[in-house]
Scaffold this motif. Sequence first.
Motif, PDB file in Angstrom:
ATOM      1  N   PHE A 138      46.726  -7.081 -32.907  1.00 24.08           N
ATOM      2  CA  PHE A 138      45.525  -7.682 -34.239  1.00 24.08           C
ATOM      3  C   PHE A 138      47.597  -7.899 -33.975  1.00 24.08           C
ATOM      4  CE2 PHE A 138      42.072  -5.317 -35.087  1.00 24.08           C
ATOM      5  CZ  PHE A 138      41.175  -6.094 -34.368  1.00 24.08           C
ATOM      6  N   CYS A 175      39.605 -10.939 -32.338  1.00 24.36           N
ATOM      7  CA  CYS A 175      40.354 -12.017 -33.056  1.00 24.36           C
ATOM      8  C   CYS A 175      39.762 -13.538 -33.361  1.00 24.36           C
ATOM      9  CB  CYS A 175      41.696 -12.033 -32.526  1.00 24.36           C
ATOM     10  SG  CYS A 175      42.479 -10.794 -32.321  1.00 24.36           S
ATOM     11  N   LEU A 223      44.038 -14.809 -39.579  1.00 26.89           N
ATOM     12  CA  LEU A 223      43.776 -14.977 -37.837  1.00 26.89           C
ATOM     13  C   LEU A 223      43.364 -16.531 -37.948  1.00 26.89           C
ATOM     14  CD1 LEU A 223      42.191 -12.188 -35.990  1.00 26.89           C
ATOM     15  CD2 LEU A 223      44.737 -12.751 -35.263  1.00 26.89           C
ATOM     16  N   LEU A 226      42.757  -9.778 -42.257  1.00 22.75           N
ATOM     17  CA  LEU A 226      42.904  -9.849 -41.188  1.00 22.75           C
ATOM     18  C   LEU A 226      42.935 -11.836 -41.117  1.00 22.75           C
ATOM     19  CD1 LEU A 226      41.872  -7.519 -38.530  1.00 22.75           C
ATOM     20  CD2 LEU A 226      44.000  -7.504 -38.899  1.00 22.75           C
TER      21      LEU A 226
END
Length: 417
Positions: free
Chosen positions: A395, A170, A159, A155
């Motif tokens: 996400f 996040c 991000l 992730l």
Amino acid sequence: MDEKAKEELLLKRARPPKWLFFILLLLMIAGIVTFISGVVGPHAKEVWQIYLVNFLFWAGVAQAGVVFSCALRITSGRWGRPLLRISEAFSSFIPVSFVLLLVLFLGREYILPYATEHYHHPKDIWLSIPFVFARNVIGIFILSVLSLIYVYYSLRQDLGEVKDRLSGICGWIASDWKGEEDKRRCWDRLSKLAPAIALIYALTFSIIAWDFIMSLDPHWYSTLFGPFYFVASFVAALGATIILSSFVRRYLGLQDYITQFQFYDIGKLLLGFSMFWVYLMFSQFLPIWYGNMPEETVFVIKRVKEEPFRTLSWVVISCCFFFPFVTLLPRTNKVIPPILAFIASVSFVGFWLEKFVLVTPSLSHGIEFGLMQLLITLGFFATFVFMFLVFIKTFPVLPVGDPLFPGKGDSGHSGGH
């Protein structure tokens, strides 16, 4: 892909309807209430049996989803990159499955015969409850932590580039992003974690298979039973990835990114691993026959000769092998998402029934499946789907920061089919 399209995809989130979350919460509460009321009532044994079946199935699917992502990274598979985040979303259930494992030991007297009986052979040492508890909890804990770290770096790779527009979890994942330096670090750590997770998965879930399925029958030995269990979990995870990818693709309008080529290839994987599963099943029977080991036939006879398990066993092999084998041979069935999702659904249900057939005959003489068992099973199902929806709502659903992500309209292959 261009930076504008990448940024749009990064900031795009699934927005499941509130009524869906409401229904899932109701099913979860119904399952929990049924379980709690059942374990303190006269049907505690039946409740713990269905709990064990569901734990073995859903925990296996959740972890195998991460392993599928690891396999794509190990093989540098560009074709499956658009499906990467869907399978990684299964990791949201992993912390739940760890808690479920701890709860499982509360019912050990009902579902683990060796908790109250001695088998009077070297298995007694291996099946000492403290030893069983320690190795399973430690193994699952290590695997869970590594899997969550793996998903964190996956992730972060996406991000980091839009960290200034993010908040909450996040924003935490993307914090202190240093551009290309962090990209290389994420790629390096993902490359190291992927094979480690795959190996630990094989070992840990083999131990789970030995302790919670094979050892329910004191005379059943099979060195292949560990791979048989974790390969079945992997096939079920492939089916779940197909089903959920087809819904996410349609709901978010991702037809240009998750194309028929992704479904075609994962359909071939589903076919291939279904054949591998049935090969492992048959391979366990051969040594019993050519080794002339009648003491091990009890496990088999209960499931293939005695009713009602005989009929259910044929349903399992039909759903898990015959049906996928016949329907996945034509190319058309693999490139039309609704058709492939239906085939995967039949296979998925078949593998749940497989866990039921593996566990129940060792603990009871018949099939006990009523409203109580149904509600508990629906509770597990609702929890898995709920956690998946929370993940894709939080996400990005496409790994656009991955260097091998093929982009819009690209199949991920160097050539055509």
